[in-house]
Write an enzyme that holds these catalytic residues in place. Structure first.
Site, PDB file in Angstrom:
ATOM      1  N   ASP A 191      -2.931   7.068  -4.265  1.00  0.00           N
ATOM      2  CA  ASP A 191      -2.327   6.882  -2.942  1.00  0.00           C
ATOM      3  C   ASP A 191      -1.287   5.780  -2.987  1.00  0.00           C
ATOM      4  OD1 ASP A 191      -2.269   7.137   0.096  1.00  0.00           O
ATOM      5  OD2 ASP A 191      -2.715   5.006  -0.178  1.00  0.00           O
ATOM      6  N   TYR A 216       4.791  -0.088   0.424  1.00  0.00           N
ATOM      7  CA  TYR A 216       4.152  -0.901  -0.604  1.00  0.00           C
ATOM      8  C   TYR A 216       5.198  -1.367  -1.625  1.00  0.00           C
ATOM      9  CZ  TYR A 216      -0.058   1.355   1.294  1.00  0.00           C
ATOM     10  OH  TYR A 216      -1.042   1.839   2.125  1.00  0.00           O
ATOM     11  N   LYS A 249       3.177   8.231   2.339  1.00  0.00           N
ATOM     12  CA  LYS A 249       3.214   8.074   3.786  1.00  0.00           C
ATOM     13  C   LYS A 249       4.645   8.081   4.305  1.00  0.00           C
ATOM     14  CE  LYS A 249      -0.993   5.362   3.249  1.00  0.00           C
ATOM     15  NZ  LYS A 249      -0.927   5.105   1.791  1.00  0.00           N
TER      16      LYS A 249
END
Length: 337
Positions: free
Chosen positions: A56, A61, A87
């Site tokens: 993930d 990030y 995401k």
């Protein structure tokens, strides 16, 4: 390559079958501190060696750094042999002169801006696929909607999520860019707002259904069971509180107060009496719930991947769970063996 025990994939509800333990990619995006390229790559490779087959990440990030590093580490690995989630909801921009650690990532000269528009979703996905070096992902999650993140702007953001972002994700799913769509959030309330109004496959819920706390997830877990939604339980240590040899200093990404630390110490005391590892109990606990497909743990280094795999595989004494209940440390709806 043989399939280790840890690579066992749980039967899917909605969404893909995923390994019981998943690699959380935020730390290799230099979360709170820098990590060198070699260590980041070895963390991913060591996770693979331990049978971890779900990875993930998110554009947020490290402002794209985590996606780049994850993609590079998995390059050459047969795409069908693992599952991948990322995401949408933020776009990454150059920001010359911007200090590192502004959002907790040790990356200078970049910033993330919220964009829940249909065009923003598509641009985010295109950029993520490029950074990851793939032409599709298994799961796309709408990142960080909810009042916890957006405060007074939440009603507007929720409308745009329902009118633009989630329909755009559904279009991408229909086009084969992903197999499943959902939310990636830290709060129950927004899940309960969205679930009756838009069909989701997956919810990644961070820090809410954990050994330390279950009271802020009771309704969403029940709804997930009823609707067939797969829960990806992230942040099982509540951002470090139950992750070490003693209670950690942080809870919900902020300093833990005295009451939280005192309650955390009770978990350590009970686990010590039962001869159990707190970290192993925290990692394994969410997996007992039938709605949970995987536990997502952040891994920064090979040693952290080793530790997570060891906790996944550790044998816990049967008497641990009654002891925790008797001590009043598990909620009424907590699922245990």
């Amino acid at each position: 390559m043989p399939n280790p025990r840890g690579a066992e994939r749980r039967p899917p509800r909605r969404g893909p079958a995923v390994s019981r333990l998943a690699f959380g990619g935020a730390p290799i995006g230099n979360l709170y501190a820098g990590v060198d390229e070699a260590s980041a790559r070895l963390a991913v490779e060591r996770a693979w060696q331990h049978g971890i087959r779900h990875f993930d990440t998110a554009p947020y990030y490290g402002y794209g750094l985590a996606e780049q590093r994850l993609g590079a580490a998995l390059a050459g690995v047969p795409r069908a042999s693992y599952t991948l989630s990322t995401k949408v909801g933020r776009l990454i921009e150059d920001a010359p002169g911007r200090d590192a650690l502004a959002d907790g990532f040790d990356v200078a000269g970049k910033r993330a801006v919220f964009d829940y528009s249909r065009d923003g979703v598509r641009r985010a996905v295109e950029a993520s696929l490029h950074r990851l070096g793939v032409d599709r992902v298994d799961v796309l999650l709408l990142h960080d909607i909810g009042a916890l993140t957006h405060g007074a702007q939440h009603p507007r953001v929720l409308r745009q999520a329902l009118d633009e972002a989630l329909p755009a994700l559904a279009e991408l799913r229909a086009q084969g860019v992903c197999d499943a769509i959902g939310l990636g959030v830290n709060e129950e309330a927004v899940c309960l707002e969205v679930m009756p109004r838009f069909e989701l496959d997956v919810i990644m819920l961070a820090g809410r259904y954990t050994l330390f706390e279950q009271e802020h997830s009771t309704r969403v877990m029940a709804q997930a069971l009823e609707r067939g939604v797969s829960i990806f339980a992230a942040a099982p240590y509540n951002s470090g509180l139950l992750g070490g040899e003693r209670p950690g200093d942080t809870y919900n990404y902020a300093p833990a107060d005295a009451a939280v630390r005192a309650r955390a110490q009770r978990f350590y005391d009970v686990c010590a009496e039962a001869g159990a590892s707190v970290g192993a109990a925290a990692l394994q606990f969410p997996l007992f719930h039938p709605a949970v497909a995987t536990v997502v743990c952040g891994m920064r280094t090979p040693d952290e991947a080793d530790a997570a795999a060891a906790r996944r595989d550790a044998a816990l004494p049967a008497g641990l769970w009654p002891r925790l209940r008797a001590a009043g440390l598990l909620g009424e709806h907590a699922v245990t063996p």
